[in-house]
Write a protein that holds these residues in place. Structure first.
Motif, PDB file in Angstrom:
ATOM      1  N   PRO A  85      79.878  42.672  72.601  1.00 21.39           N
ATOM      2  CA  PRO A  85      78.736  41.756  72.764  1.00 21.39           C
ATOM      3  C   PRO A  85      77.386  42.468  72.779  1.00 21.39           C
ATOM      4  O   PRO A  85      76.402  41.945  72.252  1.00 21.39           O
ATOM      5  CB  PRO A  85      79.013  41.062  74.102  1.00 21.39           C
ATOM      6  N   GLU A  86      77.321  43.661  73.348  1.00 20.80           N
ATOM      7  CA  GLU A  86      76.037  44.371  73.433  1.00 20.80           C
ATOM      8  C   GLU A  86      75.534  44.848  72.072  1.00 20.80           C
ATOM      9  O   GLU A  86      74.363  45.192  71.914  1.00 20.80           O
ATOM     10  CB  GLU A  86      76.115  45.546  74.416  1.00 20.80           C
ATOM     11  N   ASP A  87      76.407  44.871  71.057  1.00 20.44           N
ATOM     12  CA  ASP A  87      75.985  45.261  69.705  1.00 20.44           C
ATOM     13  C   ASP A  87      75.538  44.075  68.860  1.00 20.44           C
ATOM     14  O   ASP A  87      75.020  44.255  67.757  1.00 20.44           O
ATOM     15  CB  ASP A  87      77.121  45.991  68.977  1.00 20.44           C
ATOM     16  N   VAL A  88      75.738  42.859  69.349  1.00 13.13           N
ATOM     17  CA  VAL A  88      75.387  41.660  68.577  1.00 13.13           C
ATOM     18  C   VAL A  88      73.885  41.427  68.717  1.00 13.13           C
ATOM     19  O   VAL A  88      73.420  40.756  69.628  1.00 13.13           O
ATOM     20  CB  VAL A  88      76.207  40.432  69.025  1.00 13.13           C
ATOM     21  N   LYS A  89      73.143  42.042  67.786  1.00 14.73           N
ATOM     22  CA  LYS A  89      71.683  41.981  67.776  1.00 14.73           C
ATOM     23  C   LYS A  89      71.217  41.835  66.331  1.00 14.73           C
ATOM     24  O   LYS A  89      71.888  42.291  65.409  1.00 14.73           O
ATOM     25  CB  LYS A  89      71.097  43.271  68.355  1.00 14.73           C
ATOM     26  N   PRO A  90      70.035  41.243  66.143  1.00 10.29           N
ATOM     27  CA  PRO A  90      69.543  41.084  64.777  1.00 10.29           C
ATOM     28  C   PRO A  90      69.000  42.367  64.141  1.00 10.29           C
ATOM     29  O   PRO A  90      68.988  42.493  62.921  1.00 10.29           O
ATOM     30  CB  PRO A  90      68.429  40.039  64.915  1.00 10.29           C
ATOM     31  N   GLU A  91      68.561  43.312  64.952  1.00 10.31           N
ATOM     32  CA  GLU A  91      67.932  44.514  64.414  1.00 10.31           C
ATOM     33  C   GLU A  91      68.939  45.376  63.659  1.00 10.31           C
ATOM     34  O   GLU A  91      70.027  45.653  64.160  1.00 10.31           O
ATOM     35  CB  GLU A  91      67.305  45.349  65.529  1.00 10.31           C
ATOM     36  N   TRP A  92      68.554  45.799  62.471  1.00  9.46           N
ATOM     37  CA  TRP A  92      69.417  46.666  61.665  1.00  9.46           C
ATOM     38  C   TRP A  92      68.631  47.777  60.966  1.00  9.46           C
ATOM     39  O   TRP A  92      69.202  48.767  60.513  1.00  9.46           O
ATOM     40  CB  TRP A  92      70.154  45.847  60.599  1.00  9.46           C
ATOM     41  N   GLN A  93      67.312  47.641  60.906  1.00 10.19           N
ATOM     42  CA  GLN A  93      66.502  48.568  60.126  1.00 10.19           C
ATOM     43  C   GLN A  93      66.581  50.012  60.626  1.00 10.19           C
ATOM     44  O   GLN A  93      66.401  50.938  59.845  1.00 10.19           O
ATOM     45  CB  GLN A  93      65.034  48.105  60.102  1.00 10.19           C
ATOM     46  N   HIS A  94      66.891  50.205  61.894  1.00  7.12           N
ATOM     47  CA  HIS A  94      66.939  51.543  62.491  1.00  7.12           C
ATOM     48  C   HIS A  94      68.283  52.240  62.260  1.00  7.12           C
ATOM     49  O   HIS A  94      68.439  53.412  62.588  1.00  7.12           O
ATOM     50  CB  HIS A  94      66.692  51.443  63.997  1.00  7.12           C
ATOM     51  N   LEU A  95      69.233  51.535  61.708  1.00 10.08           N
ATOM     52  CA  LEU A  95      70.575  52.092  61.549  1.00 10.08           C
ATOM     53  C   LEU A  95      70.630  53.141  60.444  1.00 10.08           C
ATOM     54  O   LEU A  95      69.813  53.143  59.529  1.00 10.08           O
ATOM     55  CB  LEU A  95      71.574  50.968  61.253  1.00 10.08           C
ATOM     56  N   ASP A 133      72.601  36.145  65.419  1.00 11.41           N
ATOM     57  CA  ASP A 133      72.404  37.048  64.289  1.00 11.41           C
ATOM     58  C   ASP A 133      73.150  38.326  64.668  1.00 11.41           C
ATOM     59  O   ASP A 133      72.786  39.029  65.596  1.00 11.41           O
ATOM     60  CB  ASP A 133      70.924  37.345  64.055  1.00 11.41           C
ATOM     61  N   ALA A 134      74.220  38.591  63.938  1.00  7.44           N
ATOM     62  CA  ALA A 134      75.138  39.684  64.273  1.00  7.44           C
ATOM     63  C   ALA A 134      74.943  40.909  63.390  1.00  7.44           C
ATOM     64  O   ALA A 134      75.854  41.722  63.243  1.00  7.44           O
ATOM     65  CB  ALA A 134      76.578  39.181  64.160  1.00  7.44           C
ATOM     66  N   SER A 135      73.759  41.080  62.825  1.00  7.79           N
ATOM     67  CA  SER A 135      73.523  42.154  61.859  1.00  7.79           C
ATOM     68  C   SER A 135      73.953  43.531  62.359  1.00  7.79           C
ATOM     69  O   SER A 135      74.698  44.244  61.684  1.00  7.79           O
ATOM     70  CB  SER A 135      72.039  42.194  61.469  1.00  7.79           C
ATOM     71  N   GLN A 136      73.490  43.918  63.540  1.00  7.44           N
ATOM     72  CA  GLN A 136      73.796  45.264  64.029  1.00  7.44           C
ATOM     73  C   GLN A 136      75.287  45.449  64.286  1.00  7.44           C
ATOM     74  O   GLN A 136      75.861  46.473  63.913  1.00  7.44           O
ATOM     75  CB  GLN A 136      73.000  45.566  65.299  1.00  7.44           C
ATOM     76  N   ALA A 137      75.923  44.472  64.900  1.00  7.43           N
ATOM     77  CA  ALA A 137      77.358  44.584  65.197  1.00  7.43           C
ATOM     78  C   ALA A 137      78.174  44.696  63.913  1.00  7.43           C
ATOM     79  O   ALA A 137      79.100  45.507  63.834  1.00  7.43           O
ATOM     80  CB  ALA A 137      77.823  43.384  66.021  1.00  7.43           C
TER      81      ALA A 137
END
Length: 130
Positions: free
Chosen positions: A79-89, A67-71
């Motif tokens: 690679p360190e940005d490939v995370k599912p979390e996006w709500q904090h952006l 899940d690449a939402s944050q990236a």
């Protein structure tokens, strides 16, 4: 980036969306090294198998099987940005992520949801609850 900018250059025949849960382990296996290549955004899994950019050696392979939402929101291939979390952006990044969802939804079939995902948009969460 609205309207026609997201339209594919060639017509795309999308399959009917499927919302079957896909485990994180199964998603990870669909990294382009086998017969499947999937990318998830906000918990929704898209089949990008036919796009060489997501295959091993491709410029977007870092997103494959994850899940690449944050990236995507950050327009990052780190690679360190490939995370599912996006709500904090920030709102600007969330808008970029919405653009990516629109882009993917016009090109790639939805083949499932990430099992146990907590990063669905409210709209998708409501749709999946019905």
């Amino acid at each position: 980036m609205t309207g026609g900018k997201f339209e594919p250059k060639a017509p795309v025949e999308l399959k009917e969306p499927v919302y079957t849960p896909i485990s994180v382990g199964e998603l990870a296996k669909a990294n382009g090294e086998g017969d499947k290549c999937y990318v998830a955004i906000q918990g929704i899994v898209y089949d990008v198998t036919g796009n060489k950019a997501y295959q091993p050696g491709g410029s977007y392979n870092v997103f494959a099987g994850k899940d690449a939402s944050q990236a995507l929101a950050k327009t990052s291939t780190k690679p360190e940005d490939v995370k599912p979390e996006w709500q904090h952006l920030e709102e600007k990044e969330q808008n970029v992520l919405r653009d990516w969802v629109t882009f993917f939804s016009k090109r790639y079939s939805i083949v499932g949801t990430v099992e146990g995902a907590t990063n669905f948009t409210p709209e998708y969460a409501a749709k999946l609850a019905n």
